[in-house]
Write a protein that holds these residues in place. Sequence first.
Motif, PDB file in Angstrom:
ATOM      1  N   LEU A  70       0.684  -1.187  -0.127  1.00 50.72           N
ATOM      2  CA  LEU A  70      -0.295   0.030   0.168  1.00 50.72           C
ATOM      3  C   LEU A  70       0.918   1.223  -0.082  1.00 50.72           C
ATOM      4  CD1 LEU A  70      -2.434  -1.012   2.774  1.00 50.72           C
ATOM      5  CD2 LEU A  70      -3.060  -1.078   0.608  1.00 50.72           C
ATOM      6  N   GLU A  71       0.350   2.515  -0.742  1.00 51.21           N
ATOM      7  CA  GLU A  71       0.871   3.584  -0.434  1.00 51.21           C
ATOM      8  C   GLU A  71      -0.002   4.554   0.482  1.00 51.21           C
ATOM      9  OE1 GLU A  71       2.373   6.146  -3.507  1.00 51.21           O
ATOM     10  OE2 GLU A  71       3.961   4.457  -3.803  1.00 51.21           O
ATOM     11  N   LEU A  72       0.253   4.998   1.721  1.00 50.60           N
ATOM     12  CA  LEU A  72      -0.576   5.528   2.653  1.00 50.60           C
ATOM     13  C   LEU A  72      -0.111   7.078   3.168  1.00 50.60           C
ATOM     14  CD1 LEU A  72      -0.644   2.494   5.079  1.00 50.60           C
ATOM     15  CD2 LEU A  72      -2.289   3.031   3.579  1.00 50.60           C
ATOM     16  N   ARG A  73      -0.896   7.912   3.365  1.00 52.89           N
ATOM     17  CA  ARG A  73      -0.584   9.133   3.884  1.00 52.89           C
ATOM     18  C   ARG A  73      -0.716   9.524   5.229  1.00 52.89           C
ATOM     19  NH1 ARG A  73      -4.795  11.767  -0.529  1.00 52.89           N
ATOM     20  NH2 ARG A  73      -5.746   9.647   0.000  1.00 52.89           N
ATOM     21  N   LEU A  74       0.512   9.500   6.049  1.00 49.49           N
ATOM     22  CA  LEU A  74       0.553   9.673   7.257  1.00 49.49           C
ATOM     23  C   LEU A  74       0.650  10.960   7.793  1.00 49.49           C
ATOM     24  CD1 LEU A  74       3.107   6.695   8.423  1.00 49.49           C
ATOM     25  CD2 LEU A  74       0.670   7.045   9.233  1.00 49.49           C
ATOM     26  N   GLN A  75      -0.294  11.175   8.701  1.00 50.86           N
ATOM     27  CA  GLN A  75      -0.211  12.505   9.174  1.00 50.86           C
ATOM     28  C   GLN A  75       0.529  12.855  10.467  1.00 50.86           C
ATOM     29  OE1 GLN A  75      -1.947  14.752   7.821  1.00 50.86           O
ATOM     30  NE2 GLN A  75      -2.955  13.474   6.222  1.00 50.86           N
ATOM     31  N   THR A  76       1.609  13.483  10.792  1.00 50.85           N
ATOM     32  CA  THR A  76       2.532  13.960  11.396  1.00 50.85           C
ATOM     33  C   THR A  76       2.355  15.169  12.407  1.00 50.85           C
ATOM     34  OG1 THR A  76       4.760  13.914  12.202  1.00 50.85           O
ATOM     35  CG2 THR A  76       4.299  14.643   9.991  1.00 50.85           C
ATOM     36  N   ASP A  77       2.569  15.080  13.563  1.00 52.06           N
ATOM     37  CA  ASP A  77       2.525  16.306  14.327  1.00 52.06           C
ATOM     38  C   ASP A  77       3.682  16.984  14.682  1.00 52.06           C
ATOM     39  OD1 ASP A  77       3.164  14.592  16.242  1.00 52.06           O
ATOM     40  OD2 ASP A  77       1.145  14.397  17.316  1.00 52.06           O
ATOM     41  N   SER A  78       4.679  16.332  14.252  1.00 57.29           N
ATOM     42  CA  SER A  78       6.247  17.098  14.440  1.00 57.29           C
ATOM     43  C   SER A  78       6.553  18.343  13.704  1.00 57.29           C
ATOM     44  CB  SER A  78       7.274  15.975  14.132  1.00 57.29           C
ATOM     45  OG  SER A  78       8.430  16.569  14.350  1.00 57.29           O
ATOM     46  N   PRO A  79       6.632  19.338  14.156  1.00 55.10           N
ATOM     47  CA  PRO A  79       7.135  20.637  13.287  1.00 55.10           C
ATOM     48  C   PRO A  79       8.335  20.452  12.689  1.00 55.10           C
ATOM     49  CG  PRO A  79       7.506  20.959  15.817  1.00 55.10           C
ATOM     50  CD  PRO A  79       6.661  19.616  15.792  1.00 55.10           C
ATOM     51  N   ALA A  80       9.385  19.494  13.025  1.00 59.96           N
ATOM     52  CA  ALA A  80      10.600  19.159  12.453  1.00 59.96           C
ATOM     53  C   ALA A  80      10.327  18.534  11.082  1.00 59.96           C
ATOM     54  CB  ALA A  80      11.378  18.499  13.287  1.00 59.96           C
ATOM     55  N   ILE A  81       9.310  17.998  10.918  1.00 56.69           N
ATOM     56  CA  ILE A  81       9.062  16.974   9.630  1.00 56.69           C
ATOM     57  C   ILE A  81       8.160  17.975   8.721  1.00 56.69           C
ATOM     58  CG2 ILE A  81       8.310  14.868   8.494  1.00 56.69           C
ATOM     59  CD1 ILE A  81      10.410  14.539  10.432  1.00 56.69           C
ATOM     60  N   GLN A  82       8.687  18.246   7.678  1.00 59.92           N
ATOM     61  CA  GLN A  82       7.738  18.910   6.410  1.00 59.92           C
ATOM     62  C   GLN A  82       8.092  18.191   5.324  1.00 59.92           C
ATOM     63  OE1 GLN A  82       5.718  21.342   7.140  1.00 59.92           O
ATOM     64  NE2 GLN A  82       6.114  21.435   9.160  1.00 59.92           N
ATOM     65  N   PRO A  83       6.934  18.006   4.364  1.00 61.78           N
ATOM     66  CA  PRO A  83       5.556  18.456   4.783  1.00 61.78           C
ATOM     67  C   PRO A  83       4.981  17.608   5.930  1.00 61.78           C
ATOM     68  CG  PRO A  83       5.631  17.187   2.559  1.00 61.78           C
ATOM     69  CD  PRO A  83       6.993  17.477   2.913  1.00 61.78           C
ATOM     70  N   ALA A  84       3.924  17.866   6.620  1.00 63.86           N
ATOM     71  CA  ALA A  84       3.505  17.124   7.614  1.00 63.86           C
ATOM     72  C   ALA A  84       2.869  15.970   7.164  1.00 63.86           C
ATOM     73  CB  ALA A  84       2.451  17.820   8.571  1.00 63.86           C
ATOM     74  N   GLU A  85       2.330  15.935   6.059  1.00 61.64           N
ATOM     75  CA  GLU A  85       1.688  14.585   5.580  1.00 61.64           C
ATOM     76  C   GLU A  85       2.870  14.031   4.660  1.00 61.64           C
ATOM     77  OE1 GLU A  85      -2.499  14.153   3.595  1.00 61.64           O
ATOM     78  OE2 GLU A  85      -1.304  14.260   1.700  1.00 61.64           O
ATOM     79  N   ARG A  86       2.926  12.809   5.096  1.00 63.78           N
ATOM     80  CA  ARG A  86       4.300  11.868   4.618  1.00 63.78           C
ATOM     81  C   ARG A  86       3.590  10.828   3.928  1.00 63.78           C
ATOM     82  NH1 ARG A  86       7.937  14.873   4.592  1.00 63.78           N
ATOM     83  NH2 ARG A  86       9.466  13.407   4.196  1.00 63.78           N
ATOM     84  N   ILE A  87       4.027  10.321   2.584  1.00 64.46           N
ATOM     85  CA  ILE A  87       3.458   9.175   1.575  1.00 64.46           C
ATOM     86  C   ILE A  87       4.654   8.058   2.256  1.00 64.46           C
ATOM     87  CG2 ILE A  87       3.211   8.543  -0.331  1.00 64.46           C
ATOM     88  CD1 ILE A  87       2.785  11.478  -1.245  1.00 64.46           C
ATOM     89  N   VAL A  88       3.946   6.972   2.712  1.00 63.07           N
ATOM     90  CA  VAL A  88       4.844   5.936   3.180  1.00 63.07           C
ATOM     91  C   VAL A  88       4.349   5.103   2.187  1.00 63.07           C
ATOM     92  CG1 VAL A  88       5.279   4.137   4.926  1.00 63.07           C
ATOM     93  CG2 VAL A  88       5.147   6.671   5.293  1.00 63.07           C
TER      94      VAL A  88
END
Length: 699
Positions: free
Chosen positions: A214-232
């Motif tokens: 699968l390819e999934l869009r993970l929502q992160t709440d870490s301000p150090a990770i941009q963009p906040a939506e990561r594709i995994v």
Amino acid sequence: MLAAPSKNAHLLIVDDDHPTRMLLRGVLGRQGYQISEAANGLEALQRIAEQRPDLVLLDVMMPELDGYGTCARIREQDADDNLPIIMLTGAEDIAAIDLAFNAGATDFITKPINWPLLTQRVRYALRTGALNRQVRENRMREASVRRIAGLGFWGWDLSTGELQWSQELLTLTGIAPAAVASVASLTARLHPDDRPRLLQAFEMAQAVGARIELELRLQTDSPAIQPAERIVHLIGERGQQGQEAERVYGAFQDVTASRQTAALVDFLALHDELTGLGNRRLFLQQVNRALQQAHSNATPVTALVGCIDLVRFKRFNDSMGNSNADKLLTLLAQRLRVYATGGSEVARIGGDEFAVLLLAPSEADAEARFQHLVDALALPFKVDAHEVFITCSAGVALHPQHGSNAEQLLQQAQEAQRLARSQGRSWMTASLDAEDAGRMRAALELERALRRALDNDQFFLVYQPQMDLTHGKIVGVEALLRWRHPVHGVVPPVRFIPLLEDLGLINPVGEWVLREACQQAARWVAQGLPLRVGVNLSPRQFLDPHLFDIVLDAAQQAQVAPGLIELEITESLAIQDLDHSIQLLRRFRDAGFKVAVDDFGIGYSSLEYLLRFPLDVIKIDRAFITDITATQADRAIVRAVTVMGQSLGLQVIAEGVETQRQCDFLEALGVSEVQGYLIGKPMPADELEQLARSFTRPH
């Protein structure tokens, strides 16, 4: 059995007793080791810092700093814990041994020294140290690869429902593994549209052992990770037997940057950067798709292709400045979108030239809609608080009266536009005059002659060289089909190859090309010139269920190694049937053939396909090379494609290289090989052989 000692192994002997050091030097020196000495612990620490020995023989009882303290200090400085240390002690009690190992010793030997035992323990410690260093280097290498590739590992315990993640999840996505330790907590982190797919995949894996991918869009709440939506990208499969069958083992990869790069390549390849409209390539694709749909439509549909040119647009650049002139073009593009509705397409095909596709029930309706569009362009535009009026000249072509495909229709529309401009009219429709009728008769005659060309041995191959930029040598060629007409001479490929497709002749001609190319490759090998030969596969060939057998038989009959045959496909060809394409290309790769994706960038240019297709080579289309030294968009595309190819371990070949500046730019970018008139034009096999043997890299 222990390996023989390395002649380069460096031993440091640390003992305050000079005779003992001499004995150790004599015995171990005869074994082939390089020997250094230190009389106490402090001196030993200095020698280790300066010389970095492979093993230390360390006496326990020494003044200033004893062996235990020295060993502990060595371990503090040796963070990798790879340096073997053998303690020499006169004590035989367990406490002394414990002290030695607690201080960090690798081994110990008691005095008086058993010399044969000492030499064996030295050899064993050296081998163990080398193995430990190799294991650590492998681990560091694997960690680097995972970090560079954005990879991590995960597992799912089916009996408890627990999810386990490697620490890369935190570094890549900003999400702590403990925060997604269950399917429910993972689902809560996903984009809402991705949640049903995850749950379905996990249910199938648990119920029937289905593979998870699968390819999934993970929502992160870490301000150090941009963009906040990561594709995994998530992959996993269930264990096969025993306790393993109760677990799913998998890997995950952060593909956010790759997807962004792919989206950039896709957009720049098919869109105009200023207006956001489709470019000429995309427009032609859209028109051809619309024509195919119109053929299958029960209700008659008229397709109108219009070309709109802005008269004397340069005066706006001179009077308003480039910035405001660009604003005017953007406003014009927006107005075209608004007025060209109902299954229409709009494109910017030149600096001040636009194209539209209108679909209507009849010719009259289509022309009425186009007139409405032209009238709308006559209304003023507001640029920088000023009203601006533009003048257009336009031409239209209708299907099927003026052409059967997008290229023909657009060409007819452009000719009509030029005629309208010369006559001072706002727009004109293309017409079929006596000259057009003559061209049609010539086309029919060409079709008849083409049907007899294969039987009459009128086809021949030419070969365009490909230069390896690293070594400056000709390493491959692309085989190109040519037709020598008995009356008209050599016919340009652009005139007869599309006809071969339309007439259903491409398969037999394509098979002839394969066999001829394989035979020529074998002839070059026999002459001591092993050149890789690229052969283009047409869409019809690629869908032939016997293609693999045909290619394999051609190579076997010619007795040429499959590795010298490179099969070239286009992106649009391969994605027509993904499963078939992947299976067929994998069969070719397994048999030893090379696989290349040709004309990369003018089709779909998606990284997804590069990841899924078993490829060896990307060939960047000449359209992006022509203006690479002057056009920023082309440079961005070539740079993105090259970086993607390098990251995937693919060879990157640039086509259409005609100048040394282009070649220098591509070499600096990391392109593997170049092909074009700078290296050589398509030529007969004997000329190619002479060029390859005497080739000198252009400067």
